[in-house]
Scaffold this motif. Structure first.
Motif, PDB file in Angstrom:
ATOM      1  N   MET A   1      40.922  15.973  42.827  1.00 15.23           N
ATOM      2  CA  MET A   1      41.286  17.350  42.575  1.00 15.23           C
ATOM      3  C   MET A   1      40.567  18.229  43.600  1.00 15.23           C
ATOM      4  N   SER A   2      41.279  19.185  44.174  1.00 17.18           N
ATOM      5  CA  SER A   2      40.692  20.125  45.126  1.00 17.18           C
ATOM      6  C   SER A   2      39.761  21.080  44.407  1.00 17.18           C
ATOM      7  N   GLU A   3      39.019  21.846  45.175  1.00 13.15           N
ATOM      8  CA  GLU A   3      38.118  22.824  44.587  1.00 13.15           C
ATOM      9  C   GLU A   3      38.897  23.874  43.811  1.00 13.15           C
ATOM     10  N   LEU A   4      38.328  24.280  42.672  1.00  8.70           N
ATOM     11  CA  LEU A   4      38.997  25.256  41.817  1.00  8.70           C
ATOM     12  C   LEU A   4      38.586  26.673  42.194  1.00  8.70           C
ATOM     13  N   LEU A   5      39.563  27.580  42.151  1.00 18.36           N
ATOM     14  CA  LEU A   5      39.334  28.988  42.460  1.00 18.36           C
ATOM     15  C   LEU A   5      39.830  29.831  41.302  1.00 18.36           C
ATOM     16  N   ALA A   6      39.076  30.853  40.942  1.00 20.45           N
ATOM     17  CA  ALA A   6      39.500  31.783  39.906  1.00 20.45           C
ATOM     18  C   ALA A   6      40.439  32.811  40.521  1.00 20.45           C
ATOM     19  N   VAL A   7      41.573  33.047  39.884  1.00 16.99           N
ATOM     20  CA  VAL A   7      42.569  33.980  40.419  1.00 16.99           C
ATOM     21  C   VAL A   7      41.985  35.378  40.593  1.00 16.99           C
ATOM     22  N   ARG A   8      41.126  35.803  39.660  1.00 23.90           N
ATOM     23  CA  ARG A   8      40.526  37.140  39.790  1.00 23.90           C
ATOM     24  C   ARG A   8      39.708  37.269  41.076  1.00 23.90           C
ATOM     25  N   SER A   9      39.146  36.170  41.558  1.00 21.97           N
ATOM     26  CA  SER A   9      38.333  36.221  42.778  1.00 21.97           C
ATOM     27  C   SER A   9      39.189  36.281  44.041  1.00 21.97           C
ATOM     28  N   LEU A  10      40.492  36.076  43.914  1.00 16.38           N
ATOM     29  CA  LEU A  10      41.358  36.090  45.090  1.00 16.38           C
ATOM     30  C   LEU A  10      41.702  37.511  45.543  1.00 16.38           C
ATOM     31  N   SER A  11      41.644  38.474  44.626  1.00 14.00           N
ATOM     32  CA  SER A  11      41.921  39.867  45.007  1.00 14.00           C
ATOM     33  C   SER A  11      40.928  40.299  46.068  1.00 14.00           C
ATOM     34  N   THR A  12      41.405  40.957  47.072  1.00 11.31           N
ATOM     35  CA  THR A  12      40.657  41.474  48.235  1.00 11.31           C
ATOM     36  C   THR A  12      40.328  40.406  49.282  1.00 11.31           C
ATOM     37  N   LEU A  13      40.731  39.138  49.062  1.00 14.62           N
ATOM     38  CA  LEU A  13      40.515  38.138  50.119  1.00 14.62           C
ATOM     39  C   LEU A  13      41.321  38.534  51.351  1.00 14.62           C
ATOM     40  N   PRO A  14      40.764  38.349  52.546  1.00  7.30           N
ATOM     41  CA  PRO A  14      41.555  38.631  53.742  1.00  7.30           C
ATOM     42  C   PRO A  14      42.604  37.548  53.968  1.00  7.30           C
ATOM     43  N   VAL A  15      43.730  37.960  54.537  1.00 11.28           N
ATOM     44  CA  VAL A  15      44.758  37.029  54.986  1.00 11.28           C
ATOM     45  C   VAL A  15      44.522  36.894  56.487  1.00 11.28           C
ATOM     46  N   GLY A  66      41.336  29.272  50.511  1.00  6.83           N
ATOM     47  CA  GLY A  66      39.924  28.940  50.374  1.00  6.83           C
ATOM     48  C   GLY A  66      39.165  30.022  49.644  1.00  6.83           C
ATOM     49  N   HIS A  67      37.866  29.808  49.492  1.00 10.59           N
ATOM     50  CA  HIS A  67      37.012  30.779  48.802  1.00 10.59           C
ATOM     51  C   HIS A  67      36.897  32.099  49.557  1.00 10.59           C
ATOM     52  N   HIS A  68      37.056  32.068  50.881  1.00 11.74           N
ATOM     53  CA  HIS A  68      36.791  33.255  51.676  1.00 11.74           C
ATOM     54  C   HIS A  68      38.011  33.849  52.369  1.00 11.74           C
ATOM     55  N   ALA A  69      39.134  33.147  52.359  1.00 10.06           N
ATOM     56  CA  ALA A  69      40.329  33.682  53.031  1.00 10.06           C
ATOM     57  C   ALA A  69      41.574  32.899  52.631  1.00 10.06           C
ATOM     58  N   VAL A  70      42.711  33.567  52.794  1.00  9.85           N
ATOM     59  CA  VAL A  70      44.016  32.924  52.702  1.00  9.85           C
ATOM     60  C   VAL A  70      44.462  32.740  54.149  1.00  9.85           C
TER      61      VAL A  70
END
Length: 194
Positions: A1-15, A66-70
């Motif tokens: 299984m890949s690393e899990l990310l919380a959807v709330r933490s995705l807001s404001t991630l840079p593309v 990823g944790h820091h960017a899309v």
């Protein structure tokens, strides 16, 4: 299984393009709960104060999450989209504060967050719930926070999310313990030992 990310933490991630250019920021994550995956992102401008963009980022053109960017291949990945459609899709994909029930009619709690697999998957794996007392016997907390796997079949209608009753077997309030339990379940099911 890949690393899990919380959807709330995705807001404001840079593309970010593979060339290193930040072309937008994530505003909302659009989910398809029944299919169990991310379908795309609505976007804001390059600066967080720019406001919404009339563009969308569909999941099939995402190179990696990823944790820091899309990550996307280039700026052409962003699709022109009428803002009304983007807003409608974002509202349709919201699961936060939705009531969770089992397919046997037991009330489990309310969705606080959604956990998805990072990388190239985008699959919904679990929900973080404000659990009802019935789910966590002996808890003195009125709103105990727990993780529960998505399970096999999921249905969403109105303000309710229905998951299989057997998914409650894996409920825990500790994320590493949850990941280990679900990983062991998948290993037994597929015959691949960790």
């Amino acid at each position: 299984m890949s690393e899990l990310l919380a959807v709330r933490s995705l807001s404001t991630l840079p593309v970010v393009t593979l060339g290193g250019d930040a072309v937008a920021h994530v505003k909302d994550t659009v989910l398809d709960a029944e299919a169990g995956c991310i379908t795309g992102f609505t976007l804001t401008g390059r600066t967080l104060l720019s406001g919404p963009l009339p563009r969308d980022l569909p999941w099939p053109v995402v190179h990696a999450l990823g944790h820091h960017a899309v990550m996307v291949r280039d700026e052409k990945a962003l699709c022109d989209l009428p803002l009304s459609v983007a807003r409608r899709d974002a509202l349709r994909g919201r699961l936060l504060r939705v009531q969770v029930l089992t397919d046997e009619g037991d009330r489990l709690g309310t969705v606080l967050d959604v956990l998805v697999e990072g990388g190239t998957s985008g699959r919904i794996v679990a929900f973080r719930l404000a659990a009802h007392r019935e789910l966590v016997p002996g808890s003195r907390h009125w709103r105990h926070r727990v993780y529960v796997p998505r399970g096999g079949a999921v249905s969403v209608s109105g303000r309710s999310l229905v998951i299989p009753a057997h998914a409650t077997t894996y409920v825990t309030d500790d994320l590493p313990d949850f990941v280990a339990r679900v990983g062991a379940f998948h290993a037994r099911r597929t015959g691949v030992l960790p």
